[in-house]
Design a protein around this motif. Structure first.
Motif, short mmCIF file in Angstrom:
data_model
loop_
_atom_site.label_atom_id
_atom_site.label_comp_id
_atom_site.label_asym_id
_atom_site.label_seq_id
_atom_site.Cartn_x
_atom_site.Cartn_y
_atom_site.Cartn_z
N ASP A 1 0.86 -1.27 -0.15
CA ASP A 1 -0.09 -0.06 -0.04
C ASP A 1 1.04 1.09 0.08
OD1 ASP A 1 -2.55 1.29 -0.10
OD2 ASP A 1 -2.27 1.64 2.08
N ALA A 2 1.66 1.14 0.89
CA ALA A 2 2.96 2.35 1.01
C ALA A 2 3.39 2.67 -0.34
CB ALA A 2 3.76 2.48 2.23
N ALA A 3 4.01 1.55 -0.96
CA ALA A 3 4.76 1.55 -2.12
C ALA A 3 3.77 2.05 -3.42
CB ALA A 3 5.26 0.21 -2.48
N ALA A 4 2.48 1.45 -3.43
CA ALA A 4 1.61 1.99 -4.36
C ALA A 4 1.32 3.62 -4.47
CB ALA A 4 0.47 1.11 -4.42
N GLN A 5 1.07 3.93 -2.93
CA GLN A 5 0.72 5.35 -2.99
C GLN A 5 1.94 6.38 -3.37
OE1 GLN A 5 -2.07 6.92 -2.30
NE2 GLN A 5 -3.01 5.07 -2.18
N ARG A 6 3.19 5.97 -2.96
CA ARG A 6 4.57 6.65 -3.29
C ARG A 6 5.01 6.62 -4.71
NH1 ARG A 6 6.53 10.83 -3.75
NH2 ARG A 6 8.73 10.96 -2.98
N ALA A 7 4.51 5.62 -5.37
CA ALA A 7 4.84 5.29 -6.62
C ALA A 7 3.90 6.29 -7.59
CB ALA A 7 4.77 3.84 -7.35
N LEU A 8 2.76 6.25 -6.98
CA LEU A 8 1.53 7.11 -7.58
C LEU A 8 2.22 8.50 -7.62
CD1 LEU A 8 -1.23 7.75 -9.00
CD2 LEU A 8 -2.03 7.79 -6.85
N GLU A 9 2.60 8.97 -6.51
CA GLU A 9 2.87 10.43 -6.57
C GLU A 9 4.23 10.70 -7.44
OE1 GLU A 9 4.01 11.08 -2.52
OE2 GLU A 9 1.74 10.65 -1.67
N THR A 10 5.10 9.72 -7.42
CA THR A 10 6.05 9.81 -8.39
C THR A 10 5.85 10.06 -9.96
OG1 THR A 10 7.59 8.76 -6.72
CG2 THR A 10 8.46 8.71 -9.09
N ALA A 11 4.87 9.03 -10.00
CA ALA A 11 4.42 8.93 -11.67
C ALA A 11 3.53 10.12 -12.00
CB ALA A 11 3.67 7.91 -11.90
N GLN A 12 2.87 10.86 -11.01
CA GLN A 12 1.98 11.86 -11.19
C GLN A 12 2.93 13.15 -11.32
OE1 GLN A 12 -0.27 11.76 -7.87
NE2 GLN A 12 -2.15 11.77 -8.73
#
Length: 138
Positions: free
Chosen positions: A56-67
């Motif tokens: 969950d933490a990895a998906a949220q932070r990866a989303l922020e990076t991709a955005q």
């Protein structure tokens, strides 16, 4: 008067021909088996929970990076892998980034040290800079 009031002497047969010798060891083995099984279950549930939290933490932070402006799929995958593996309980991390004109979706699948894959998804809008059309350059 008997030296053992209220019961038979140790090692002697009870009425009916049964002996109780070794019954305590058998009872201990059964109880310890149940305790160890409960301990293993708690350990497995804890590892699964830790894997879910990491995903969950990895998906949220990866989303922020991709955005982010200039954020790439490779950068998002790198961030997700680093965060998910930081707990030490994750053996493999697989990240998929899907982009549309309006949204970014990141799927992170992790495998816990004791087995069991967990997938978490994070979706958010594509962030882009749009200059204000109502202002003029001076």
């Amino acid at each position: 008067m008997s030296p053992h009031p209220g019961g038979p002497r140790p090692g002697r047969r009870r009425p009916g021909g049964r002996r109780d010798r070794g019954a305590g060891a058998v009872e201990l083995a059964v109880v310890m088996g149940a305790v160890l099984a409960l301990f293993a279950l708690i350990l497995l549930v804890g590892m699964r929970w830790l894997a879910a939290q990491g995903a969950d933490a990895a998906a949220q932070r990866a989303l922020e990076t991709a955005q982010a402006d200039g954020g790439t799929d490779a950068a998002a995958s790198h961030v997700a892998t680093g965060i998910a593996r930081s707990s030490g309980a994750i053996t493999t991390v697989h990240t998929t980034v899907t982009r549309t004109a309006a949204t970014v979706t990141v799927d992170v699948t992790v495998t816990a040290l004791l087995g069991g894959a967990v997938t978490r998804t994070a979706t958010g809008p594509t962030i882009r800079f749009l200059p204000d059309a109502g202002t003029s350059a001076r």
